[in-house]
Design an enzyme around this catalytic site. Structure first.
Site, PDB file in Angstrom:
ATOM      1  CE  LYS A  45      42.374  40.930  41.613  1.00 55.03           C
ATOM      2  NZ  LYS A  45      42.115  39.591  42.195  1.00 55.03           N
ATOM      3  CB  CYS A 127      45.639  34.454  38.533  1.00 51.85           C
ATOM      4  SG  CYS A 127      43.710  34.635  38.799  1.00 51.85           S
ATOM      5  CE  LYS A 161      50.381  35.600  46.177  1.00 53.18           C
ATOM      6  NZ  LYS A 161      49.185  36.672  46.196  1.00 53.18           N
TER       7      LYS A 161
HETATM    8  O1  LIG Z   1      40.248  35.104  40.903  1.00 51.39           O
HETATM    9  C1  LIG Z   1      41.232  35.962  41.269  1.00 51.39           C
HETATM   10  O2  LIG Z   1      41.070  37.186  40.973  1.00 51.39           O
HETATM   11  C2  LIG Z   1      42.460  35.755  42.106  1.00 51.39           C
HETATM   12  N1  LIG Z   1      42.347  34.634  43.126  1.00 51.39           N
HETATM   13  C3  LIG Z   1      43.122  34.247  43.813  1.00 51.39           C
HETATM   14  O3  LIG Z   1      42.862  33.565  45.082  1.00 51.39           O
HETATM   15  N2  LIG Z   1      44.605  34.535  43.550  1.00 51.39           N
HETATM   16  C4  LIG Z   1      44.854  35.070  42.153  1.00 51.39           C
HETATM   17  O4  LIG Z   1      45.958  35.348  42.235  1.00 51.39           O
HETATM   18  C5  LIG Z   1      43.702  35.905  41.665  1.00 51.39           C
HETATM   19  I1  LIG Z   1      44.119  37.126  40.063  1.00 51.39           I
END
Ligand SMILES: O=C(O)c1[nH]c(=O)[nH]c(=O)c1I
Length: 308
Positions: A45, A127, A161
């Site tokens: 994560k 994100c 990413k």
């Molecule tokens: O809301 C999230 O934790 C999250 N949710 C996503 O769909 N992609 C991401 O890179 C992340 I950091």
């Protein structure tokens, strides 16, 4: 069929990984990924400097053809994940990190550079769900400045990413930036940011954070994911590998990602729904497609999607 692959001189026993965020929050989940059949390893994560609770629930919802999430970067904190990836494991790890601002990203990478960890790291620039924070990867100047700063000191394997892009000129601009840096890989796509879904019985949105706006995943984003994999494969230096993510639910989807040029394939929404058994199924389905077509290696067709 031999599905092992090498990225940044790290040998992965399979091309399959979890999408960061799914099945990778805890030691138990990460161990489960590593111990599962047909996985190449585990992506953690995305870690922030400190532990985070994330957004209020409900923050994830399963749709008919995918998912919507606004998790808000819940995670056990950078030390927890650095500790895990620094330990010995049967398969490789990719340490995902996500600062909430530029200084966080720089700080986290200095810590990894100074650590015992020698594996791959993935900087999450996409994100979509940190309230008040724009996705770095949609700001080309900031992305360029951040990578320039990082590669002034960082010498270990590093990928990024990326969010999906939807404009061919944006692919050109982003690829031109990425090609300036000694990246091991890109991982594309992250969720399609800020979708919305409604329950017509209650006439309410289905997730609590951000008035229901959240990142889309699953089958419905496969065409977007395939386009991003192909577009970057066409534009990036061959030395920058591609982890294809987005919309994978079957061997056919894996085959399409590979045709577009993906070196590895990660699974998010479908993994959440099916569990780690999905990787054996995807392996078997891909092997069947290859056998039917007379392919004996992924190299027979990787990146060889044809124009009409
Ligand atoms: O809301 C999230 O934790 C999250 N949710 C996503 O769909 N992609 C991401 O890179 C992340 I950091």
């Amino acid at each position: 069929i031999d599905f092992k692959t090498t990225m940044a001189s790290v040998e992965f026993p399979s091309i399959f990984l979890n999408a960061s965020g799914v099945n990778c929050m805890t030691v138990a989940e990460m161990d489960e990924m590593i111990n599962a059949a047909c996985t190449g390893g585990v992506v953690t994560k995305s870690a922030t400097p400190q532990q985070r609770e994330g957004n209020p629930q409900p923050r994830y919802y399963q749709l008919e053809h995918g998912s919507i999430n606004s998790m808000g970067l819940p995670n056990a904190g950078f030390p927890y994940y650095l500790d895990y990836v620094t330990k010995e494991h049967a398969k490789p790890t990719i340490l995902s990190v996500a600062g909430l601002q530029m200084s966080d990203n720089i700080e986290l990478l200095h810590k990894i550079q100074a650590s015992e960890y020698t594996g791959l790291t993935e900087l999450n620039l996409s994100c979509p769900n940190v309230i008040g924070k724009p996705q770095v990867a949609y700001d080309f100047e900031e992305t360029d400045a951040l990578l320039a700063e990082i590669f002034s000191f960082y010498t270990k394997p590093l990928g990024v990413k990326l969010p999906p892009y939807f404009d061919l000129v944006h692919f050109d601009q982003m690829a031109a930036i990425l090609n300036k840096y000694p990246l091991t890989h890109i991982n594309t796509v992250n969720s399609v940011g800020n979708g919305l879904w409604i329950d017509i019985d209650t006439e309410k949105v289905v997730i609590k954070p951000k008035q229901g706006f959240g990142g889309l995943g699953g089958a419905m984003i496969l065409p977007t994911a395939l386009a991003n994999v192909r577009a970057f494969r066409q534009r990036l230096n061959p030395s920058i590998k591609i982890i294809g993510t987005g919309g994978v639910t079957s061997g056919k989807d894996v085959f399409m990602h590979l045709l577009c040029g993906a070196d590895m394939v990660s699974v998010g929404t479908a993994l959440l729904h099916e569990g780690v058994g999905i990787f054996q199924r995807l392996t078997d389905e891909l092997a069947a497609i290859m056998a039917e077509k007379g392919y004996t290696s992924i190299e027979d067709f990787r990146g060889k999607v044809q124009d009409f």
